[in-house]
Each structure stands twice: as C-alpha cells, then as structure tokens.
Scaffold this active site. Structure first.
Site, PDB file in Angstrom:
ATOM      1  N   ARG A  89      -8.037   2.157  -1.121  1.00 25.29           N
ATOM      2  CA  ARG A  89      -6.638   1.995  -1.553  1.00 25.29           C
ATOM      3  C   ARG A  89      -6.459   0.959  -2.667  1.00 25.29           C
ATOM      4  O   ARG A  89      -5.808  -0.070  -2.498  1.00 25.29           O
ATOM      5  CB  ARG A  89      -5.748   1.673  -0.362  1.00 25.29           C
ATOM      6  N   CYS A 111      -7.604  -0.070   3.963  1.00 25.53           N
ATOM      7  CA  CYS A 111      -7.090   0.121   5.319  1.00 25.53           C
ATOM      8  C   CYS A 111      -7.957   1.196   5.969  1.00 25.53           C
ATOM      9  O   CYS A 111      -8.991   1.578   5.448  1.00 25.53           O
ATOM     10  CB  CYS A 111      -5.619   0.478   5.297  1.00 25.53           C
ATOM     11  N   ASP A 142      -0.412  12.989   4.701  1.00 25.12           N
ATOM     12  CA  ASP A 142       0.066  12.328   5.925  1.00 25.12           C
ATOM     13  C   ASP A 142       0.287  13.314   7.063  1.00 25.12           C
ATOM     14  O   ASP A 142       0.594  12.906   8.184  1.00 25.12           O
ATOM     15  CB  ASP A 142       1.368  11.565   5.655  1.00 25.12           C
ATOM     16  N   LYS A 176      10.332   6.393   6.291  1.00 27.89           N
ATOM     17  CA  LYS A 176       9.697   5.069   6.179  1.00 27.89           C
ATOM     18  C   LYS A 176       9.268   4.803   4.739  1.00 27.89           C
ATOM     19  O   LYS A 176       9.508   3.714   4.206  1.00 27.89           O
ATOM     20  CB  LYS A 176       8.480   5.007   7.092  1.00 27.89           C
ATOM     21  N   ASN A 177       8.631   5.790   4.103  1.00 29.72           N
ATOM     22  CA  ASN A 177       8.052   5.526   2.784  1.00 29.72           C
ATOM     23  C   ASN A 177       9.074   5.515   1.657  1.00 29.72           C
ATOM     24  O   ASN A 177       8.755   5.088   0.554  1.00 29.72           O
ATOM     25  CB  ASN A 177       6.904   6.499   2.516  1.00 29.72           C
ATOM     26  N   ARG A 203       4.096   1.820  13.732  1.00 29.44           N
ATOM     27  CA  ARG A 203       4.376   1.409  12.343  1.00 29.44           C
ATOM     28  C   ARG A 203       5.283   2.437  11.661  1.00 29.44           C
ATOM     29  O   ARG A 203       6.039   2.104  10.754  1.00 29.44           O
ATOM     30  CB  ARG A 203       3.069   1.295  11.561  1.00 29.44           C
TER      31      ARG A 203
HETATM   32  C1  EPZ Z   1       1.659   6.249  -0.073  1.00 32.85           C
HETATM   33  O1  EPZ Z   1       0.511   5.417  -0.096  1.00 32.85           O
HETATM   34  C2  EPZ Z   1       2.088   6.318   1.374  1.00 32.85           C
HETATM   35  N1  EPZ Z   1       2.422   4.984   1.857  1.00 32.85           N
HETATM   36  C3  EPZ Z   1       0.963   6.896   2.234  1.00 32.85           C
HETATM   37  O2  EPZ Z   1       1.477   7.067   3.544  1.00 32.85           O
HETATM   38  C4  EPZ Z   1       0.599   8.270   1.694  1.00 32.85           C
HETATM   39  O3  EPZ Z   1      -0.520   8.750   2.410  1.00 32.85           O
HETATM   40  C5  EPZ Z   1       0.259   8.188   0.207  1.00 32.85           C
HETATM   41  O4  EPZ Z   1       1.342   7.571  -0.518  1.00 32.85           O
HETATM   42  C6  EPZ Z   1       0.021   9.557  -0.401  1.00 32.85           C
HETATM   43  O5  EPZ Z   1       1.165  10.348  -0.238  1.00 32.85           O
HETATM   44  C7  EPZ Z   1       3.635   4.488   1.509  1.00 32.85           C
HETATM   45  O6  EPZ Z   1       4.415   5.122   0.818  1.00 32.85           O
HETATM   46  C8  EPZ Z   1       3.952   3.124   2.035  1.00 32.85           C
HETATM   47  P1  EPZ Z   1      -1.109   6.640  -3.486  1.00 32.85           P
HETATM   48  P2  EPZ Z   1      -0.024   4.892  -1.534  1.00 32.85           P
HETATM   49  O7  EPZ Z   1      -1.011   5.491  -4.394  1.00 32.85           O
HETATM   50  O8  EPZ Z   1       1.113   4.693  -2.439  1.00 32.85           O
HETATM   51  C9  EPZ Z   1      -5.393   6.291  -5.460  1.00 32.85           C
HETATM   52  C10 EPZ Z   1       1.673   6.754   5.831  1.00 32.85           C
HETATM   53  O9  EPZ Z   1       1.029   7.317   6.712  1.00 32.85           O
HETATM   54  N2  EPZ Z   1      -4.870   5.112  -6.171  1.00 32.85           N
HETATM   55  O10 EPZ Z   1      -0.255   7.850  -3.730  1.00 32.85           O
HETATM   56  O11 EPZ Z   1      -0.965   3.791  -1.284  1.00 32.85           O
HETATM   57  C11 EPZ Z   1      -5.520   6.051  -3.974  1.00 32.85           C
HETATM   58  O12 EPZ Z   1      -6.757   5.432  -3.655  1.00 32.85           O
HETATM   59  C12 EPZ Z   1       0.955   6.263   4.608  1.00 32.85           C
HETATM   60  O13 EPZ Z   1       2.916   6.589   5.839  1.00 32.85           O
HETATM   61  C13 EPZ Z   1      -5.643   4.503  -7.149  1.00 32.85           C
HETATM   62  O14 EPZ Z   1      -6.766   4.910  -7.411  1.00 32.85           O
HETATM   63  O15 EPZ Z   1      -0.858   6.176  -1.995  1.00 32.85           O
HETATM   64  C14 EPZ Z   1      -5.440   7.449  -3.411  1.00 32.85           C
HETATM   65  O16 EPZ Z   1      -6.716   8.056  -3.507  1.00 32.85           O
HETATM   66  C15 EPZ Z   1      -0.558   6.375   4.740  1.00 32.85           C
HETATM   67  N3  EPZ Z   1      -5.136   3.429  -7.814  1.00 32.85           N
HETATM   68  C16 EPZ Z   1      -4.492   8.167  -4.385  1.00 32.85           C
HETATM   69  O17 EPZ Z   1      -4.437   7.341  -5.560  1.00 32.85           O
HETATM   70  C17 EPZ Z   1      -3.880   2.934  -7.561  1.00 32.85           C
HETATM   71  O18 EPZ Z   1      -3.475   1.966  -8.209  1.00 32.85           O
HETATM   72  C18 EPZ Z   1      -3.082   8.329  -3.867  1.00 32.85           C
HETATM   73  O19 EPZ Z   1      -2.645   7.066  -3.397  1.00 32.85           O
HETATM   74  C19 EPZ Z   1      -3.120   3.564  -6.561  1.00 32.85           C
HETATM   75  C20 EPZ Z   1      -3.628   4.655  -5.892  1.00 32.85           C
END
Ligand code: EPZ
Length: 433
Positions: free
Chosen positions: A122, A117, A305, A22-23, A398
């Site tokens: 996020r 969420c 995840d 999915k991702n 989802r």
């Molecule tokens: C992706 O989310 C995945 N979603 C998430 O999977 C997954 O948990 C996550 O990566 C971590 O592997 C998709 O790919 C659609 P991040 P994402 O940016 O990209 C912080 C699922 O179950 N951050 O890697 O939103 C953030 O708050 C979902 O399939 C900032 O501070 O995750 C977090 O603490 C749930 N500023 C950390 O980085 C930003 O601009 C990692 O988030 C972006 C992120």
C-alpha cells in the site's frame, strides 16, 4: 477482546438497512475541516475507522461535535496543529487524507507515513507525486511525511495507477490551489464522486468526478454545508452475498443499485435472483449456485473489497471458479481459514484463486485476517454445518456497524462474546440448540 460465535444453516430472511459509506466518510470528514464554519455530515457510519479519524481531527484542534451516532458537526476554524502523529495513522491508514486537507488549507502538514497492511504494501507515492505537482515540497523524516508550500498552483497530474486514495488526497490538496488542476486516470468509485460533491457543496469547483478525468478550479475559501453520505456499496454487497450463500431472501434497503451492478450481474450469472428497486435490492436463492470467473478491477469493475465475499460464495457453488485479484498483492490470506471449514481453493502466483466448489462447509474456529476477509468468514460460518467462532473481529468492526445485530435480525445465529469464554459459548449453544 471479543469474538463471534455462530451456528450455521439458517437462511437469512428479511430486511436490512445499509449505513453510510465508510470510504466516502473518511474523505468527507477530512475535507470538512477545510472550512472555518460548521459543516454537518449525516448518515455517518458508526464504525471504528470513522471514529479513529474523528479523534485525529479533534487532535488538530478542530471542533468535533457528535450530535448523534450518525451525525457529526466539524469546524476547522480552531485548528492549531497540522501534525497527525503515528498513533492515529497506525490505527487507521486513511488518516493520511489529513495531509491533503491540511496542505490544501494551510500549505503545511505533517502526517505519519502509513505502513503496509494485511492486504499489501500500500504505497502512497502517487499521493506525494500529486502534492509535488501542485508545488509542495515533500520529505519523509523519522517516519513522518512533511509537506509544505509557499503557494499551491494547479497542474495537470497523471496517476500511473488508478488510486482511490491518491485521487481523493489530490482533490483535497488542489481544491484551494491557484488556478486549474486536472487529475488524469482518476479513480471513478462512488466514494470519489461523493467526496467531490461534498467539496462542491462547500464551494469548491470540481467537475468530472466519476470519470477518469477530474477538472478543478481552485477557490479561495470553503464554507458551511450540510451533507448526507451515500450508502456503503461494500456493506450492501456483503449482505447480497450473505443472502445468496445462505439460500435466503433479503431486501437490502438504502442502497444505490447502480453502485452494485458488478455484484448483481455476477450473482445473477451464477443463478441467484436479484431484483432492483429505486433505493433497495432484493437477493434470493433457493438452490446451489454455479461457477464463474471474477477479476477485481477499479470501479465500475468488480470491487476488490468484495473479493473475499464472492470467493466464499463460489467455494460453495457447483463447479470450478477462478478469482483474480488485480488490485492488491496479498488479499487471499482468508483461504487458509476457509480450508479449515472444508473449502477447496488453490492460490496460484499470489493473485489467482482456483476454486473447486464443495457441497458445504463444517464449522471451525477461525480468525479474521483483515476487514473484508473477516466479513467473508462470517458468511462462511453462517452457511457451515455446526458451530464456528470467529476471532479478531476488531478488523470487521472497522467497516461494519452492528454487523452481528443486522445478521441476527435476519435470522442468523450469531452473537458477540468475550474471547475464550467457554461458558458464553455453551450458553449460546443452549439458546440456539
Ligand atoms: C481504498 O484504498 C479503500 N480504502 C480500500 O478499501 C479499497 O480496497 C481500495 O481503495 C481499492 O478500491 C479507503 O478508501 C479508506 P488505492 P486505497 O490507492 O486508496 C496502488 C476497505 O476494505 N497504489 O485505490 O489505499 C496500491 O498499492 C479498504 O474498506 C500505488 O501504487 O487503494 C494498489 O495496488 C481495503 N501508489 C492500487 O494502487 C499509491 O500512491 C489501488 O490502491 C497509491 C496506491
């Protein structure tokens, strides 16, 4: 609204085929509209998040042709709007990948600011930092992110936090920018590599994906491609844990074992048997497993995840385990639901779960608080003594295609029924005994 009704206690035994990631799909579908020719994407997971993104893409005017359940053809030539309104982003946050794709191709995009969420706030500040570094202006007005640029010029971008979304969105925005871009402290997840490989198959010039330093040289256009999405690491991991938790014997097919190493190592550490093949992995267990310590980390560390799923398994194992969630600030909401089934878990400081293993769970009426926690609660119900109902399963749908069918095919007593349909519950109980 629908729910799962489950009778626990039956080991999962047999083969299951894993779908596309999915991702990876979400980043790839956004990238696909950057060409003005038809791009074919296969091994597409038929899950809600993907289908919502395809609706948002269609809304831009791009051609979206769903040849069959797991194949879609996209063509960005007919895009007439670079605006993605809140209805899509509210339903599916990663619609924000259209920011990077539309900015990268048309130098303009307006996408609703995604809210938080169920697992945390996020923010997307790093995405926007990357766009600005490429020369785009970014403003937020009336809940919309508005970004535009006269021209996009490559730059050296350092991500303060490892971020999957920011890495993908910046790759999208930079792949057609003038000159060279370097993304330092980039995420290294398999889906990052898949999006980069897909963009390269369209004519982009991206090197180093899968390392913490991605180097790109902008190209003037992207072209047609046919691409198959990698298998879903988290769907596979979920079935690995389900096999171990139910003391079953499951061959999980269409996987890349390398992507599952962090999960395999932990399952073997607590006493499950894990056997790797070229594109499959077999997980068996015939006894109560042991305890361990887990800290979620960016890839190749233990995936966040998979945190609810492994915690559920440890809640049934012998001894005390510690699970530390280092990525998101609110990813233990399922603990209250597990407690209703008899789990003994204490969450300290919001991100550390101290898990006292118990002999078993008893069935209960529980609710999925988010996508991965929902899958974990289904695993818990498949082990619990007696009957459970799991509602809010729209979260689970989802990210998992035909989840109940795949589990039932392995011998799990699970059915999807309308919420509050007592007759359907009785019918299920009569059927499974
Ligand atoms: C992706 O989310 C995945 N979603 C998430 O999977 C997954 O948990 C996550 O990566 C971590 O592997 C998709 O790919 C659609 P991040 P994402 O940016 O990209 C912080 C699922 O179950 N951050 O890697 O939103 C953030 O708050 C979902 O399939 C900032 O501070 O995750 C977090 O603490 C749930 N500023 C950390 O980085 C930003 O601009 C990692 O988030 C972006 C992120």
């Amino acid at each position: 609204m629908e729910q799962y009704v489950i009778k626990g206690g039956n080991p999962l035994v047999g083969d299951v085929v894993i779908g596309g990631a999915k991702n990876a799909a979400l980043g790839i579908l956004a990238a696909a509209i950057m060409a003005d020719e038809f791009v074919t994407v296969t091994n597409l997971p038929d899950v809600k998040d993907v289908n919502i993104l395809l609706e948002a893409i269609s809304e831009t005017g791009a051609a979206v042709v769903r040849d069959e359940r797991h194949t879609v053809r996209l063509n960005g030539k007919t895009i007439g709007s670079c605006v993605v309104d809140n209805s899509y982003v509210k339903k599916m946050r990663a619609s924000y990948y259209l920011l990077g794709a539309l900015l990268g191709k048309y130098h303009h995009a307006e996408v609703a600011l995604p809210g938080g969420c169920n697992i945390g706030s996020r923010p997307i500040d790093l995405h926007l930092k990357g766009f600005r570094a490429l020369g785009a202006t970014v403003s937020i007005e009336h809940g919309m992110i508005n970004t535009s640029a006269d021209e996009l010029v490559g730059n050296h971008i350092f991500l303060d936090t490892v971020s999957v979304g920011a890495t993908i969105n910046i790759m999208l925005a930079a792949c057609m920018a003038e000159g060279k871009t370097v993304i330092e402290n980039a995420a290294k997840e398999p889906h990052i590599v898949d999006v980069a490989n897909f963009l390269n198959s369209m004519g982009a010039n991206i090197k180093g994906a899968g390392t913490d330093k991605i180097r790109m040289t902008g190209v003037t256009s992207l072209h047609a491609s046919e691409y198959s999405i990698i298998p879903d690491q988290i769907e596979a991991g979920t079935f690995m844990v389900a096999a171990a938790a139910t003391r079953g014997d499951v061959l999980i097919k269409n996987v890349i074992p390398k992507h599952l190493e962090a999960i395999s190592v932990k399952l073997m550490e607590i006493g499950a048997t894990v056997e790797e093949f070229d594109d499959a992995i077999r997980v068996t267990s015939d006894h109560r497993l042991g305890h361990t310590q887990i800290k979620t980390l960016p890839y190749p560390g233990f995936p966040t995840d998979m945190q609810p799923q492994i915690a559920t398994l440890l809640a049934l194992s012998d001894g005390t385990s510690i699970v530390t969630e280092s990525i998101f600030e609110n990813r233990f909401k399922y603990v209250d639901e597990l407690s209703r089934m008899g789990a003994s878990i204490k969450v300290e400081g919001g991100n550390v779960a101290i898990i006292e293993g118990v002999e078993g769970f008893t069935g209960a009426a529980i609710s999925a608080p988010d996508l991965r926690a929902g899958a974990a609660l289904v695993v818990a119900a498949l082990v619990a003594e007696g009957y459970s109902t799991v509602d809010c399963i729209h979260y689970i749908e989802r990210g998992y295609e035909c989840f109940e069918d795949k589990l039932a095919a392995l011998g799990g007593y699970i059915e999807k029924i309308p919420v509050d349909d007592e007759r359907a519950v009785q019918k299920f109980k009569l059927k499974v005994g």
